[in-house]
Enzyme design. Structure first.
Site, PDB file in Angstrom:
ATOM      1  N   HIS A  52       0.847  -1.206   0.000  1.00  0.00           N
ATOM      2  CA  HIS A  52       0.000   0.000   0.000  1.00  0.00           C
ATOM      3  C   HIS A  52       0.874   1.245   0.000  1.00  0.00           C
ATOM      4  O   HIS A  52       2.087   1.160   0.134  1.00  0.00           O
ATOM      5  CB  HIS A  52      -1.007  -0.007   1.153  1.00  0.00           C
ATOM      6  N   HIS A  54       1.432   3.984   1.891  1.00  0.00           N
ATOM      7  CA  HIS A  54       1.979   4.785   2.995  1.00  0.00           C
ATOM      8  C   HIS A  54       3.508   4.884   2.935  1.00  0.00           C
ATOM      9  O   HIS A  54       4.199   3.946   2.545  1.00  0.00           O
ATOM     10  CB  HIS A  54       1.535   4.199   4.338  1.00  0.00           C
ATOM     11  N   ASP A  56       5.860   4.858   5.107  1.00  0.00           N
ATOM     12  CA  ASP A  56       6.723   3.925   5.841  1.00  0.00           C
ATOM     13  C   ASP A  56       6.805   2.563   5.140  1.00  0.00           C
ATOM     14  O   ASP A  56       7.497   1.661   5.598  1.00  0.00           O
ATOM     15  CB  ASP A  56       6.276   3.767   7.305  1.00  0.00           C
ATOM     16  N   HIS A  57       6.111   2.433   3.989  1.00  0.00           N
ATOM     17  CA  HIS A  57       6.164   1.204   3.189  1.00  0.00           C
ATOM     18  C   HIS A  57       6.767   1.452   1.807  1.00  0.00           C
ATOM     19  O   HIS A  57       7.047   0.495   1.084  1.00  0.00           O
ATOM     20  CB  HIS A  57       4.761   0.605   3.053  1.00  0.00           C
ATOM     21  N   HIS A 108      -7.470  -0.714   5.504  1.00  0.00           N
ATOM     22  CA  HIS A 108      -6.453   0.221   6.007  1.00  0.00           C
ATOM     23  C   HIS A 108      -6.260   1.327   4.970  1.00  0.00           C
ATOM     24  O   HIS A 108      -6.305   2.512   5.294  1.00  0.00           O
ATOM     25  CB  HIS A 108      -5.171  -0.549   6.271  1.00  0.00           C
ATOM     26  N   ASP A 130      -0.191  -3.703   6.315  1.00  0.00           N
ATOM     27  CA  ASP A 130      -0.829  -3.194   7.534  1.00  0.00           C
ATOM     28  C   ASP A 130      -2.288  -3.640   7.656  1.00  0.00           C
ATOM     29  O   ASP A 130      -3.106  -2.957   8.271  1.00  0.00           O
ATOM     30  CB  ASP A 130      -0.789  -1.651   7.556  1.00  0.00           C
ATOM     31  N   HIS A 168       4.604  -4.440  11.206  1.00  0.00           N
ATOM     32  CA  HIS A 168       4.917  -3.665  12.417  1.00  0.00           C
ATOM     33  C   HIS A 168       5.017  -4.587  13.634  1.00  0.00           C
ATOM     34  O   HIS A 168       4.259  -5.547  13.758  1.00  0.00           O
ATOM     35  CB  HIS A 168       3.851  -2.603  12.707  1.00  0.00           C
TER      36      HIS A 168
END
Ligand code: ZN
Ligand code: FE
Length: 256
Positions: A52, A54, A56-57, A108, A130, A168
């Site tokens: 996805h 985001h 942090d990915h 998400h 996530d 995570h």
């Protein structure tokens, strides 16, 4: 095949899968720790899988593509650093000689996907981004409770021995919440003790398994009488599986 969780930021894992020569990485939010791991194990990065959009990915995607020439795969309907190969649910991608099935798992984010392969060293393997965490699930930023519940149901229906690579290390916090929801769940009590020992030893609690999550994760257990009763303490009107799920998710959002 070798499966390595590379820690990044405060609590992310960038999953690296390799065969001794070639590697894939999932959701590289940062390039630097991946480049270090590639160097340390003398690996060629061939593929980058993204679940996805985001940051942090995806934050390390451009630098890794540039440094290694790896092919990037990501969800067709999300903004992933270009160029990438767009994937839809039910597509299959062959990476490191493994066939990964693409699963649509909105909730998400709206276009979130997961990657599933039935046989990695004799076991099924799932990269779920996530969507599913050990003892929890992702926040509903772009989806409805009904969508997220359907996505989690899809993952819960995978074989029990599926290795689940979540992105995570939220497990202990999630289990503290799960214990508030379902204090009488003996599997949960035992799993919490197990995960506490792992963290005290500096070890990841992941990968988890689908069977483990079915027995302890409140978000996979919304048809259980214990969970329904707990949800009704939050929302007396919770009556079906979607409203039970929504009530538990709402409770978790506020849980300290
Ligand atoms: Zn995310
Ligand atoms: Fe994340």
């Amino acid at each position: 095949m070798y499966l390595i969780p590379i820690p990044a930021f405060a609590d992310n894992y960038l999953w690296l899968l390799h065969d001794g020569q070639r590697a894939l990485v999932v959701d590289p939010g940062d390039a630097e720790p991946v480049l270090q791991a590639l160097k340390q194990h003398a690996l060629q990065l061939t593929s980058i899988l993204v679940t996805h959009h985001h940051a942090d990915h995806t934050g390390g995607v451009d630098a890794l593509r540039e440094a290694t020439g790896a092919t990037v795969y990501g969800p067709a309907t999300e903004r992933i650093p270009e160029p990438f190969t767009p994937l839809h649910g039910r597509d299959t991608v062959n990476v490191l000689d493994l066939d990964f099935e693409v699963l649509d798992v909105p909730g998400h984010t709206a276009g979130h996907i997961a990657f599933y392969t039935p046989d990695m060293n004799g076991k099924p393997l799932l990269f779920c981004g996530d969507t599913l965490f050990s003892g929890g699930c992702g926040r509903l930023f772009e989806g409805t409770p009904a969508q997220m519940l359907a996505s989690l149901d899809k993952l819960a229906a995978l074989p029990g021995d599926t290795l689940v690579c979540c992105t995570h290390e939220y497990t202990l916090g999630n289990l503290r919440f799960a214990m508030a929801v379902e204090p009488g769940n003996a599997d949960l009590v035992a799993y919490q003790a197990h995960c506490t020992r792992l963290r005290e030893a500096g070890q990841p609690t992941l990968p988890t398994s689908i069977a483990q999550e079915r027995s302890i994760n409140p978000f996979l257990r919304t048809r259980q009488a214990t969970i329904i009763a707990a949800a009704r303490r939050i929302d007396a009107a919770a009556h079906d599986e979607t409203s039970v799920f929504a009530a538990i998710r709402q409770w978790k959002n506020q849980f300290k």
